[in-house]
Design a protein around this motif. Structure first.
Motif, short mmCIF file in Angstrom:
data_model
loop_
_atom_site.label_atom_id
_atom_site.label_comp_id
_atom_site.label_asym_id
_atom_site.label_seq_id
_atom_site.Cartn_x
_atom_site.Cartn_y
_atom_site.Cartn_z
N SER A 12 -18.68 1.37 -17.56
CA SER A 12 -18.29 0.60 -16.38
C SER A 12 -17.17 -0.34 -16.81
CB SER A 12 -19.51 -0.12 -15.82
OG SER A 12 -19.20 -0.85 -14.67
N ALA A 14 -16.90 -3.31 -18.58
CA ALA A 14 -16.77 -3.76 -19.97
C ALA A 14 -16.50 -2.57 -20.89
CB ALA A 14 -18.03 -4.51 -20.40
N GLU A 37 -24.24 6.93 -15.57
CA GLU A 37 -23.92 7.42 -14.23
C GLU A 37 -22.98 8.63 -14.34
OE1 GLU A 37 -23.20 4.26 -11.12
OE2 GLU A 37 -23.15 3.01 -12.92
N ARG A 44 -17.34 -2.71 -9.17
CA ARG A 44 -18.50 -3.02 -8.33
C ARG A 44 -18.24 -4.05 -7.22
NH1 ARG A 44 -22.64 -0.14 -10.95
NH2 ARG A 44 -21.93 0.24 -13.06
N LYS A 49 -18.62 -5.73 -0.37
CA LYS A 49 -17.62 -6.43 0.47
C LYS A 49 -16.91 -5.38 1.33
CE LYS A 49 -16.93 -9.81 -3.28
NZ LYS A 49 -17.77 -9.18 -4.30
N ALA A 86 -27.62 6.90 -23.04
CA ALA A 86 -28.04 6.75 -24.45
C ALA A 86 -29.52 6.40 -24.44
CB ALA A 86 -27.24 5.65 -25.11
N ARG A 132 -26.40 -2.03 -6.52
CA ARG A 132 -25.79 -2.19 -7.84
C ARG A 132 -24.77 -1.08 -8.08
NH1 ARG A 132 -25.30 -6.22 -11.72
NH2 ARG A 132 -24.04 -5.16 -13.29
N ASP A 279 -22.26 -7.85 -18.90
CA ASP A 279 -23.49 -8.41 -18.34
C ASP A 279 -24.68 -8.33 -19.30
OD1 ASP A 279 -21.94 -8.67 -16.08
OD2 ASP A 279 -23.35 -7.67 -14.73
N TRP A 327 -16.24 -15.27 -8.20
CA TRP A 327 -15.93 -15.48 -6.79
C TRP A 327 -16.90 -14.66 -5.95
CZ3 TRP A 327 -14.04 -11.52 -9.57
CH2 TRP A 327 -14.01 -10.26 -8.96
P1 FAD Z 1 -22.16 -2.81 -15.40
O1 FAD Z 1 -21.08 -2.87 -14.39
O2 FAD Z 1 -23.57 -3.08 -15.00
O3 FAD Z 1 -22.10 -1.38 -16.07
C1 FAD Z 1 -22.98 -0.95 -17.06
C2 FAD Z 1 -22.90 0.56 -17.10
O4 FAD Z 1 -23.69 1.01 -18.19
C3 FAD Z 1 -23.47 1.20 -15.84
O5 FAD Z 1 -22.61 2.19 -15.36
C4 FAD Z 1 -24.80 1.77 -16.31
O6 FAD Z 1 -25.18 2.95 -15.62
C5 FAD Z 1 -24.47 2.10 -17.75
N1 FAD Z 1 -25.67 2.21 -18.59
C6 FAD Z 1 -26.83 1.50 -18.52
N2 FAD Z 1 -27.68 1.93 -19.46
C7 FAD Z 1 -27.06 2.92 -20.13
C8 FAD Z 1 -27.43 3.74 -21.21
N3 FAD Z 1 -28.62 3.65 -21.80
N4 FAD Z 1 -26.54 4.66 -21.66
C9 FAD Z 1 -25.32 4.79 -21.08
N5 FAD Z 1 -24.92 4.03 -20.04
C10 FAD Z 1 -25.78 3.10 -19.58
N6 FAD Z 1 -18.64 -10.45 -10.11
C11 FAD Z 1 -17.76 -11.39 -9.71
O7 FAD Z 1 -17.29 -12.19 -10.55
N7 FAD Z 1 -17.38 -11.49 -8.40
C12 FAD Z 1 -17.87 -10.67 -7.44
O8 FAD Z 1 -17.52 -10.79 -6.27
C13 FAD Z 1 -18.82 -9.68 -7.81
N8 FAD Z 1 -19.33 -8.83 -6.90
C14 FAD Z 1 -20.26 -7.92 -7.28
C15 FAD Z 1 -20.80 -7.06 -6.33
C16 FAD Z 1 -21.76 -6.11 -6.70
C17 FAD Z 1 -22.34 -5.19 -5.65
C18 FAD Z 1 -22.18 -6.01 -8.05
C19 FAD Z 1 -23.24 -5.01 -8.45
C20 FAD Z 1 -21.64 -6.85 -9.01
C21 FAD Z 1 -20.66 -7.81 -8.64
N9 FAD Z 1 -20.09 -8.65 -9.59
C22 FAD Z 1 -19.18 -9.60 -9.20
C23 FAD Z 1 -20.48 -8.57 -11.00
C24 FAD Z 1 -19.58 -7.62 -11.80
O9 FAD Z 1 -19.36 -6.44 -11.09
C25 FAD Z 1 -20.29 -7.35 -13.12
O10 FAD Z 1 -20.28 -8.56 -13.85
C26 FAD Z 1 -19.64 -6.22 -13.91
O11 FAD Z 1 -19.75 -5.00 -13.24
C27 FAD Z 1 -20.30 -6.11 -15.28
O12 FAD Z 1 -19.73 -5.05 -15.96
P2 FAD Z 1 -20.49 -4.36 -17.18
O13 FAD Z 1 -19.60 -3.25 -17.60
O14 FAD Z 1 -20.88 -5.38 -18.16
O15 FAD Z 1 -21.86 -3.82 -16.59
#
Ligand code: FAD
Length: 414
Positions: A12, A14, A37, A44, A49, A86, A132, A279, A327
């Motif tokens: 995703s 990060a 996924e 996201r 929105k 994983a 999510r 996250d 935001w």
């Molecule tokens: P994630 O986006 O959670 O991605 C993690 C990925 O890892 C996922 O695709 C998951 O399927 C995958 N995964 C999990 N376990 C495994 C595994 N074992 N093996 C392989 N893959 C795996 N932030 C703001 O600042 N402002 C906003 O307005 C805002 N709106 C948002 C609206 C929504 C609906 C959501 C859900 C979040 C929002 N956020 C917002 C938060 C922001 O989107 C998240 O902080 C960001 O997506 C985090 O990114 P990430 O890559 O750390 O984690």
């Protein structure tokens, strides 16, 4: 010796920034991105929105995807493993496990983010969703298209955005919050009240201090039973009750888990070559001198890129130092928050939200400015963020507010 292969788990924001950051830093070894996924990495925030707004449905995944498959596989040279969660990490053999398969790494970035928290609901009851993933958003959008009477459980940011989208379509919406004030943990009590006021002014029925006893219906949800025994008719129930770091797969790996992956200020997990980002990461933030785990877009993006660079060259690694920022968009109002809400005092300098105008508030801890919130104050919030980063005193912050002629001070809470 520089690593020959970097494995990133979590495809995703990060994770994507990690692979992009690695190539930007000149890494020309093998780059593997493993995602649970089946979708390409996508954004996201739009899911709660614009995507829920009443406009013609489009190919959603394409509109929120960050990059095309071609760009990832060919331009960035990523071995993309989608739909393959994983299942384990062997830090001694330096392998990521996907079922029976072992993927070796020299360096790894864990970016598995968080899952939506759920509540015990009757199995198979249709019309009950978390929000999510893009698949969740497609289901919620379909219910809104059908004119669903909507009940949101939890007055957090994502639930509130869903409520706002439903209201913009003219639908009947109720938001249920167990605590007496919405968003207390995120923005404090005084500003939680102000945000709650946005719901009420736009016709959303916000009910605080209310528990949910059960969800009922025959195959589909038909009503929500509240703790006082009253019922609310519902065709769509959205559970907005927070998120849980996705760390189950790391059980037994030796990685320290404590509401996320515990890291030092460089995002290092303590296992050779393994860093975490986004996250899922709980890291030590030098600006506040305390561990933090954020669920914010900006930090996930920045951490992804830095974790990859640090993993590839630990001798030149740097700390992730930030003033948190997020935001949220409700009813065409933009709420922005910087810093920390854990304050000794919150000072609301300006509150014109009754007329959909601006709101500005500052948060004090000791003699320091530690946080700031604005509603419709886009030009101001990043300046306040810079002040927090410079460790401005409270007196500095008040002088800044006076110079910018922000409101007439009235302390709302201590
Ligand atoms: P994630 O986006 O959670 O991605 C993690 C990925 O890892 C996922 O695709 C998951 O399927 C995958 N995964 C999990 N376990 C495994 C595994 N074992 N093996 C392989 N893959 C795996 N932030 C703001 O600042 N402002 C906003 O307005 C805002 N709106 C948002 C609206 C929504 C609906 C959501 C859900 C979040 C929002 N956020 C917002 C938060 C922001 O989107 C998240 O902080 C960001 O997506 C985090 O990114 P990430 O890559 O750390 O984690």
């Amino acid at each position: 010796m520089s690593p020959g292969n970097l494995v990133v788990v979590g495809a995703s924001l990060a994770g994507l920034r990690a692979v992009e950051g690695a190539r930007k830093a000149g890494f020309d070894g093998t780059l593997t991105l493993i995602g649970a996924e089946r979708h390409l990495p996508y954004d996201r925030p739009p899911l709660s929105k614009a995507f829920l707004d009443d406009h013609p449905a489009e190919a959603v995944v394409e509109t929120t995807a960050f990059r095309t498959e071609q760009a990832l596989r060919h331009d960035l040279g990523v071995d993309l493993r989608l739909g393959t969660p994983a299942t384990g990490l062997d830090t001694r053999r330096k392998e990521v496990l996907i079922g029976d398969e072992a993927v070796p790494y020299d360096a790894a970035v864990i970016a598995t983010g968080a899952h939506a928290r759920t509540l015990p609901t009757p199995p198979g009851l249709a019309g009950v969703h978390t929000l999510r993933t893009v698949d969740d958003a497609i289901a919620v959008r379909a219910a809104l298209d059908a004119g669903a009477r909507t009940v949101v459980i939890g007055a957090g940011f994502i639930g509130s955005e869903v409520a706002s989208s439903a209201r913009k379509r003219g639908l009947e919406v109720t938001v249920l919050e167990a605590l007496p004030t919405p968003l207390v943990r995120a923005v404090g009590e005084a500003l939680g009240e102000v945000c709650g006021g946005l719901h009420r002014r736009h016709g959303t029925d916000l009910r605080c201090g209310v528990g949910v006893r059960s969800l009922e219906g025959h195959e589909r949800v038909e009503r929500v039973v509240l703790s006082d025994g009253s019922t609310l008719p519902a065709d769509l129930v959205v559970l907005g009750v927070g998120a849980v770091p996705a760390t189950d797969w790391l059980a037994g790996s030796g990685i320290t888990l404590e509401d996320g992956i515990v890291c030092d200020s460089h995002l290092f997990t303590g296992a050779e070559g393994v860093y975490a980002a986004g996250d899922v990461a709980r890291w030590h933030n030098p600006v506040f001198d305390r561990p933090m785990r954020l669920e914010h877009w900006t930090s996930a993006a920045e951490q992804g890129s830095l974790a990859a660079r640090n993993a590839l060259d630990p001798t030149a690694s740097t700390a992730y130092v930030t003033v948190p920022y997020f935001w949220s968009d409700w009813y065409d109002q933009r709420i922005q928050f910087v810093g920390s809400p854990q304050a000794d005092e919150t000072l609301v300098l300006e509150d014109d939200t009754e007329r959909d105008g601006r709101c500005v508030a500052l948060y004090r801890e000791g003699d320091r400015l530690i946080g700031a919130l604005s509603i419709n104050g886009q030009s101001l919030i990043m300046k306040l963020r810079a002040l927090i980063r410079k460790r401005a005193t409270w007196a500095d912050a008040l002088a800044f507010a006076e110079q910018r002629r922000i409101g007439g001070p009235s302390t709302l809470s201590r």
